[in-house]
Design an enzyme around this catalytic site. Structure first.
Site, PDB file in Angstrom:
ATOM      1  N   ASP A  51       0.829  -1.222   0.000  1.00  0.00           N
ATOM      2  CA  ASP A  51       0.000   0.000   0.000  1.00  0.00           C
ATOM      3  C   ASP A  51       0.862   1.271   0.000  1.00  0.00           C
ATOM      4  OD1 ASP A  51      -2.106  -1.860   0.449  1.00  0.00           O
ATOM      5  OD2 ASP A  51      -1.875  -1.642   2.616  1.00  0.00           O
ATOM      6  N   GLU A 261     -11.300  -0.027  -3.261  1.00  0.00           N
ATOM      7  CA  GLU A 261     -10.451   0.557  -2.209  1.00  0.00           C
ATOM      8  C   GLU A 261      -9.261   1.254  -2.877  1.00  0.00           C
ATOM      9  OE1 GLU A 261      -9.329  -2.849   0.156  1.00  0.00           O
ATOM     10  OE2 GLU A 261      -8.047  -3.678  -1.410  1.00  0.00           O
TER      11      GLU A 261
END
Ligand code: FUB
Length: 361
Positions: A51, A261
């Protein structure tokens, strides 16, 4: 903490141009379980990172990743296997050069309101202070987003006592516009709990996946302008509406295009690019708008599925080039143990992104 240049990455960068089957390490070039060669190599190899939120501060590149760990929790659709508990910052002077792994920037035990699962973070800078935005489950198991501050881009960061008022769900990404206003984009369905907020209030029975309303508008990510001190929302959250070419919101059943997301917004050529992951179809997509609030018109995929279930990224301009930071599971082949990578991103003259395949063949 020792500085650890990543030898494989540095050498791989030297030989990246060619289809060389043997890297200069003398070892065979790594291949995926299905035999494909990877486009890029992990930035670091002795910890797992995911991420990646990349930023340029004071002429240097900083990456704020999740710090993946193995807690022995089996994979499920709610992401319980992503049991991270602290953050480490990476930095580099140039892409392809040595990468420094900095010490723990903050641990969940030092975030008063949080209980577990420190997921995808982001960072920002304003007036001498660095801000780290962190999603985590609160003591009741509900995802919230908090902020911590430091005088250094690498921490240590000190958390605020409470999460951001009115925050929920996961994956904060802060974009600062040319006028100095900063906006947070966030949200994630399934394990990120966004579907449980569909009514505007948290509904613990609100489901574990999409709303299952395939012919109705998909759940949209959220945006709110941040307060001048960067620690609160300055306004009520609103939907980031992603539309099709006709201007209609994407539908819930459109899993190749709908938001799942990993929000990330950047600006180029006067246009705002809202980028995100499609989760269960594993694409990274982008949509273009003319204001930070959108609406954003779906434009395309820019990264095909990587090895591993999740895909999450950031895009940053550094030293005259655009870079895509992303992750995959090359080193572990386990969904929850990921490694951050980087590759150059380029644009066509009309502003569209040239799609990237994370494998060379
Ligand atoms: O790292 C945990 C979660 O996995 C992130 O919050 C999502 O974006 C996905 O990458």
């Amino acid at each position: 903490m020792p500085r650890r240049p990543n030898t494989w990455f540095a050498i791989a960068a030297l030989v990246a141009s060619g289809g060389a089957a043997i890297a200069q390490t003398g070892k065979p070039e790594p291949r995926s379980p299905d035999g494909r060669r990877y486009l890029s190599q992990p930035l670091v190899t002795d910890i797992y990172t995911a991420d990646p939120s990349a930023h340029v501060f004071d002429g240097k590149l900083y990456v704020y990743p999740s710090h993946d760990v193995d807690a022995g929790i089996p994979d499920d659709d709610l992401g319980n296997q992503y049991a991270m508990h602290d953050y480490r910052v990476l930095s580099m002077d140039r892409v392809g050069g040595p990468v420094t792994e900095h010490p723990v920037a903050i641990d969940v035990k030092d975030i008063p309101w949080a209980s577990k699962q420190t997921w995808a973070p982001d960072a920002a800078y304003k007036d001498g202070t660095y801000f780290l935005y962190m999603p985590a489950r609160d003591k009741a198991g509900v995802f919230r987003i908090g902020v911590a501050t430091s005088k250094s881009p690498t921490g240590p960061f000190k958390a605020e006592a409470e999460p951001i008022r009115g925050s929920f769900s996961i994956d904060p990404a802060v974009f600062t516009d040319a006028d100095g206003r900063s906006y947070m984009y966030w949200g994630g369905i399934w394990g990120g709990q966004l579907q449980r907020w569909a009514s505007g209030r948290y509904d613990p029975k609100g489901g574990d996946t999409d709303l299952k309303q395939d012919d109705r508008p998909a759940l949209m990510p959220k945006v709110a302008r941040l307060s001048a001190d960067m620690k609160q929302f300055a306004e009520a959250p609103r939907d980031v509406v992603i539309t099709d070419a006709a201007g209609k919101p994407l539908l819930g059943g459109d899993h190749d295009r709908r938001f799942f997301e990993a929000s990330w917004t950047f600006k180029r050529g006067g246009k705002y690019y809202f980028t995100y992951s499609t989760g269960d179809t594993h694409f990274l997509n982008y949509a273009i708008g003319s204001t930070p609030y959108g609406p954003f018109r779906y434009t395309g995929h820019f990264l095909s599925p990587v090895q591993g279930w999740t895909s999450h990224h950031s895009i940053v301009e550094f030293k005259g080039k655009w870079w895509l930071f992303y992750h995959d599971t090359q080193l572990s082949n386990k969904n929850h143990l990921r490694s951050v990578k980087v590759t150059e991103l380029s644009f066509d003259p009309d502003g569209t992104i040239r799609p990237i395949d994370p494998f060379k063949d």
